[in-house]
Enzyme design. Structure first.
Site, PDB file in Angstrom:
ATOM      1  N   LYS A   1      14.071   0.100  51.201  1.00  0.00           N
ATOM      2  CA  LYS A   1      13.533   1.250  52.367  1.00  0.00           C
ATOM      3  C   LYS A   1      12.243   1.640  51.853  1.00  0.00           C
ATOM      4  CE  LYS A   1      15.938   4.460  55.327  1.00  0.00           C
ATOM      5  NZ  LYS A   1      17.249   5.053  55.672  1.00  0.00           N
TER       6      LYS A   1
ATOM      7  N   GLY B   1      13.294  -4.393  59.834  1.00  0.00           N
ATOM      8  CA  GLY B   1      13.590  -3.415  60.665  1.00  0.00           C
ATOM      9  C   GLY B   1      12.613  -2.208  60.254  1.00  0.00           C
ATOM     10  N   GLU B   2      12.105  -1.572  61.351  1.00  0.00           N
ATOM     11  CA  GLU B   2      11.178  -0.756  61.057  1.00  0.00           C
ATOM     12  C   GLU B   2      11.479   1.067  61.959  1.00  0.00           C
ATOM     13  OE1 GLU B   2       7.251  -2.200  61.282  1.00  0.00           O
ATOM     14  OE2 GLU B   2       6.298  -0.286  61.040  1.00  0.00           O
TER      15      GLU B   2
ATOM     16  N   ALA C   1      10.069   4.689  58.008  1.00  0.00           N
ATOM     17  CA  ALA C   1      10.464   3.873  56.996  1.00  0.00           C
ATOM     18  C   ALA C   1      10.355   2.462  57.481  1.00  0.00           C
ATOM     19  CB  ALA C   1      11.635   4.055  56.239  1.00  0.00           C
TER      20      ALA C   1
ATOM     21  N   ASP D   1      25.833  13.728  60.416  1.00  0.00           N
ATOM     22  CA  ASP D   1      25.149  12.672  61.207  1.00  0.00           C
ATOM     23  C   ASP D   1      26.296  11.436  61.106  1.00  0.00           C
ATOM     24  OD1 ASP D   1      22.318  10.671  61.516  1.00  0.00           O
ATOM     25  OD2 ASP D   1      23.759  11.574  63.237  1.00  0.00           O
TER      26      ASP D   1
END
Lengths: 343, 369, 386
Positions: free
Chosen positions: B44, B22-23, B27, B137
């Site tokens: 990460k 993932g991007e 990060a 969050d």
């Protein structure tokens, strides 16, 4: 049908670990007096040797009459810049937390690095800037540098990653001033609690001592609660003793005496003349490799470039070999982590 | 300085990156493993030097808090190492998150399952609050699920220490659907109660299988909340009309929770209602929630290993580690949490008798019937 | 590169439609545009679902007659087999009477061989068409090869052929290669074509089933709502009738009617609960059947960690002399309370700091400085050895 909720803490008999003991401060940034001395001496010696080497390789014999700083002189210089942090914080009206954190970062930084490699002038600015971030009182880089004379953004940012690295990215700090606040609130519960005016005076005096303590090494040796108790004891010994006894903290009393001695002995401002002298020496003996644009700096960069080039060639060679032997896409990047530095 | 670098290089060698999963904006996340044990991890990699203000605040917060917090229901930071321009966080690898599980309509939730998830969430949150840290969050997307079923709170990019008296905090935190009304009204002095509201919304979502209060804008969010719970009076929530961004969004009557959560037990609704009380000081605390009768009543919370798993999780568990399909998830996922497996492939799913008899998901209608 | 092969094949498959006739084995309808000609030009490139949009740009202009979209809003440019563009009216004008040369390159063209443009770049259009044709025959999958190397070789061969065809290099030799492949692999080609069709079929069925399910559900909702509405209507009417016809006390009648309505509503929710309950039983039975080892559920334990937060050492009072928090506590505007800020939390934190580690003895002696412990693993080891 309901199960009755248990009334007492319900963990098994396994020993409970106190919260402070699981913090990074307790685990990684606590030392003995001897350790501090030894570490600083070792750092100092190593760096002097390295710098001497650089001098010699540039022009033999040039290092013989250079006065290299010793560990004490380094320490004095750092102390001066701790004071400067306080002044800056006053100027910016940063909260106590920011000031205390910035000072802690500066101290910890110089347990991993030497003044001759990195002048505290810029490290101090960076440490403080980083502290504003980690304590949630962020200020934009622009406003920061605008309010500090002769400073631009890169002076602060260039070192940020280095400082963070030297701190091992352990940003949370337990401070003595908060512990003091706690003790001060708690003594109001004692039967011997002084009246309000007295309380106010006690608080202010003790806080003064806390600020002085930041010039010393106590936070690197003792937990914040003990430091706070020591400062309170300097302001009002009786009430401090009462409180300690009410917490059955007799073992702390010995530590407190030690802290009090240290604060009194080491809490003084270094003399301006001495510091000026040190700074003068520093201009000559500082590590040329770290001075951007100097011969040694460029030489080091050239060396690093060569290493990187070799790495790149090796990587390309590996790819070429893989292509020829039939597997250009490979399946899994096992063991490539070493080459992965900045992919 | 070089000693620090060398130490870092050594540390780096313990962990191996296998594949990018993932991007995000700041990060890149890789799936990997610990060289010595083969344990699955996520790395990460945060790029440094990208922003004009230096190290990104979210990165700073994540590192700061994950370094200090160690708890079974909080994601574990195994290691931190850095190269010249990258900061690498080594985190435990978690396959999926609660959002994916809720959205997977092939899974049926028992009340005991919901109880189990809620207990784990409250435990993790209680630990944060015990350390005087606000998460700010919380949402199903940030509650990651491990292969053994344990729930872990992740993504501390918006977290902060509780403020000292008189210091302001920002009100632009928490994803809108899980944001409490005091934040929507712009208040700058708040407490751990904001996280409890989020947990209440998550609790409701677990029961409804769709988001409980999905507003389309901040104003609409307030309306949605009030339509569902009634507009608060000044007795219910003293002083709320004085909050900085207070606006009147309409008078709506209070409807009993029972009407919407028809199948929930009395204890369930009692706990839920305590999480979404308007006056923040009256909201239940995480610790009190863990002692609420709801958790002690039957049925017992499902053991984590028996909780519903997504198809991808079950598949991943049965396949040997090397062959897990790691599709790159462009854009999504990475900034929020850690490496997750690709969403379950929709094709080739067989319909079972289950699906056809399932209750239909209707859009929630809070207007008076 | 290899993983996308099967998907690519289906994507490249296209079909031509003729207006007025039904075409088997294709999906829904390609968007039909208004044209004056009798044959609808479809085909070109389609995706697996049969829906494509045609390439369209405001700058379109027919190179032959120079009309553009401003003059002719219904302008539609089509592409010849030699990849030159032309508008429909020109095509009509030039080719209705039979084959004729292309105005640009002179190649003989027929009216049928014009297709709508899908891509902005005609080179891409050509390449895609060529790949599509090739994919019909070069349809092997990874499973058909013993190892990765031979599969990659096969793909390389296909790429070579494609490249040649696109750039018109060595055409006769390339055609020969294609023919050779065809002969050798006839069986494979056949097999894979069947596989493709089966896959498409399965996809279709699945979508059908899903659609049916969705419809069913929607109907169920509709039916349930209607029933409710009717029931309510009925009750109301009954009530009104009752009120009109009977002499009994109006209030009592209304109350009666309401009670009955409630009863009915309760019955309905009870029925819904029954359904949910049955489903849950089913789920539990399924789970029990699935797991080989049954792990029992444990009663709830509120806190499961082993941390000690000095609770016994600090007692929070309800109020302190604390000038630092006076303004906050006074809270003239009431916004502290409204926002939920609690000074008590700040006090608790301070109190904890006051007692944390009070009994720790400082480190002594010159133990060698350990490397900074940044990983938990190291910490555990270090702790254990202390």
């Amino acid at each position: 049908m309901q199960q009755q909720p248990p009334t007492s803490p319900d963990v098994s008999s396994a020993a409970k670990s106190p919260l402070f003991q699981s913090s990074t401060q307790y685990r990684n940034w606590r030392f003995s007096v001897e350790q501090l001395k030894a570490t600083r001496a070792a750092l100092n010696q190593a760096s002097v040797a390295a710098i001497r080497n650089t001098f010699e390789s540039d022009s033999p014999g040039s290092s013989s009459d250079v006065h290299f700083l010793d560990a004490n002189e380094e320490h004095l210089l750092v102390k001066l810049y701790i004071i400067k942090i306080s002044q800056l914080c006053g100027h910016f009206r940063f909260p106590e937390e920011v000031e205390a954190t910035g000072i802690t970062y500066l101290k910890r930084f110089y347990l991993k690095n030497t003044v001759m490699d990195w002048h505290p002038k810029n490290v101090m600015l960076t440490a403080l800037y980083l502290a504003t971030k980690t304590t949630n009182h962020p200020i934009s880089l622009e406003s920061y540098t605008a309010n500090i004379p002769r400073t631009n953004a890169s002076d602060v940012l260039d070192l940020e990653f280095l400082v963070a690295q030297s701190l091992a990215f352990e940003f949370a700090v337990w401070h003595a001033h908060r512990a003091l606040w706690g003790i001060w609130l708690d003594i109001q519960d004692l039967p011997q609690a002084p009246p309000h005016e007295e309380l106010q005076r006690i608080h202010d005096t003790a806080m003064q001592h806390i600020r002085t303590s930041r010039l010393t090494d106590v936070e690197l040796i003792y937990p914040p609660s003990q430091i706070a108790l020591a400062c309170l004891s300097l302001a009002h010994p009786e009430i401090a003793a009462f409180w300690a006894r009410s917490k059955n903290a007799d073992t702390a009393l010995e530590a407190i005496e030690s802290i009090k001695r240290t604060i009194t002995r080491d809490g003084d401002t270094p003399s301006v003349d001495v510091v000026r002298e040190i700074d003068r020496h520093l201009k000559i003996c500082k590590n040329p490799e770290k001075v951007v644009g100097s011969k040694a700096y460029l030489a080091k960069r050239a060396r690093e470039e060569k290493e990187a080039e070799l790495k790149r060639k090796k990587k390309a060679e590996n790819v070429r070999k893989a292509t020829e032997q039939g597997n250009p896409f490979g399946e899994v990047l096992v063991g490539q982590a070493n080459l992965d530095d900045d992919d | 300085m070089d000693a620090v670098e060398k130490a870092n290089a050594e540390r780096q060698r313990r962990w191996v990156k296998d594949q990018k999963v993932g991007e995000g904006t700041y990060a890149v996340v890789y799936r990997g493993r610990e060289l010595a044990t083969g344990r699955k991890i996520a790395i990460k990699k945060i790029k440094v030097g990208q922003f004009k203000d230096g190290l990104d605040m979210s990165a700073v917060r994540e590192v700061k808090y994950l370094r200090e917090l160690q708890h079974p229901n909080i994601i574990e930071l195994l290691d931190v190492f850095s190269s010249k321009t990258n900061l690498n966080l080594v985190l435990e690898f978690l396959d999926t998150d609660l959002e994916m599980i809720i959205k997977d309509r092939s899974l049926v939730f028992l009340p005991a399952d919901i109880k189990s998830w809620m207990a784990m969430t409250f435990r993790g949150l209680e630990f944060c609050h015990r350390n005087f840290i606000l998460h700010r969050d919380l949402k199903p997307n940030n509650l990651l699920i491990a292969s053994d079923g344990q729930l872990k709170i992740a993504d501390f990019g918006l977290a902060r220490d509780a403020a000292d008296p008189g210091y302001k905090m920002t009100c632009q935190v928490i994803t809108r659907w899980y944001r409490p009304p005091e934040l929507l009204f712009g208040c700058r002095y708040y407490s751990t109660a904001v996280d409890i509201w989020s947990v209440g919304c998550i609790f409701a979502e677990l029961m409804l299988r769709i988001p409980y209060l999905p507003g389309e804008s901040d104003m609409d969010q307030l309306k949605t909340i009030f339509r569902a719970l009634g507009t608060p009076t000044d007795e219910e929530w003293p002083g709320h009309t004085k909050l900085p961004d207070y606006v009147s969004v309409g008078q709506f009557p209070r409807t009993p929770l029972r009407d919407l959560f028809t199948a929930a037990s009395g204890d369930t609704l009692n706990l839920l209602s305590k999480c979404i009380i308007f006056e923040p000081r009256k909201r239940i605390s995480a610790r009190d929630a863990l002692y609420h009768p709801y958790f002690f009543a039957l049925p017992y919370p499902t053991h984590p290993s028996k909780l519903p798993k997504t198809a991808a999780q079950t598949a991943a568990a049965s396949r040997p580690p090397d062959e897990v399909d790691g599709n790159v998830d462009p854009g999504g996922g990475a900034p929020a949490g850690v490496g997750k497996a690709a969403p379950p492939k929709k094709l080739k799913r067989k319909l079972s008798g289950h699906d056809l008899s399932r209750n239909i998901a209707r859009k929630l209608d809070f207007t008076a019937s | 590169m290899s993983t996308n092969r099967t998907n690519a094949a289906s994507w490249l498959r296209g079909t031509t439609i003729r207006k007025g006739t039904t075409t088997p084995a294709t999906r829904s309808h390609t968007p039909q545009t208004q044209t004056s000609s009798s044959i609808v030009f479809s085909g070109g490139v389609k995706d697996g679902s049969g829906r494509t949009s045609e390439y369209f740009s405001m700058d379109d202009q027919c190179p032959v007659c120079k009309s553009d979209r401003y003059l002719n809003p219904k302008l539609r440019l089509l592409v010849s087999s030699c990849y030159h563009k032309m508008c429909e009216s020109c095509i009509d004008r030039l080719y209705t009477l039979g084959p004729a040369p292309c105005p640009v390159c002179g190649k003989t063209l027929k009216k049928m061989t014009f297709i709508p443009q899908t891509f902005e770049d005609l080179v891409v259009e050509k390449e895609v068409a060529i790949r599509r044709k090739l994919a019909k025959e070069f349809n092997k999958r990874r499973e058909d090869f013993p190892d990765l190397r031979s599969y990659d070789d096969y793909l390389q061969e296909v790429e070579d052929i494609t490249f040649n065809l696109i750039n018109e290099i060595d055409i006769p030799e390339t055609q020969a290669r294609i023919a050779a492949y065809r002969k050798e692999n006839a069986a494979f080609i056949e097999l894979n074509q069947q596989r493709e069709e089966a896959y498409v079929q399965a996809l279709k069925e699945q979508e059908e089933a899903e659609r049916r399910e969705r419809q069913l559900r929607a109907e169920e909702i509709r039916r349930a709502e209607e029933e409710e509405r009717d029931a309510r209507e009925g009750e109301r009417r009954a009530l009104i009738d009752n009120l009109e016809n009977s002499d009994a006390d109006a209030a009592r009648l209304v109350a009666q009617a309401r009670a009955e309505a409630l009863k009915r509503a309760a019955a309905r929710t009870a029925a819904a609960h029954q359904a949910v309950f049955a489903q849950q039983q089913e789920t539990m039975r399924l789970r029990a059947a699935q797991s080989a080892v049954v792990v029992p559920d444990q009663p709830h334990v509120p806190l499961l960690d082993g941390y000690y937060a000095y609770e016994d050492l600090c007692g929070l009072r309800s109020s302190y002399f604390d000038p630092a928090s006076d303004a906050v506590r006074r809270d003239k505007e009431g916004i502290m309370r409204a926002g939920g800020y609690r000074v008590e939390e700040a006090w608790e934190r301070a109190l904890r700091y006051a007692v944390a580690g009070l009994d720790i003895t400082p480190p002594l002696g010159e133990v060698s400085m350990p490397l900074p412990i940044t990983s938990r693993v190291d910490a555990d080891v270090a702790m254990a050895s202390v």
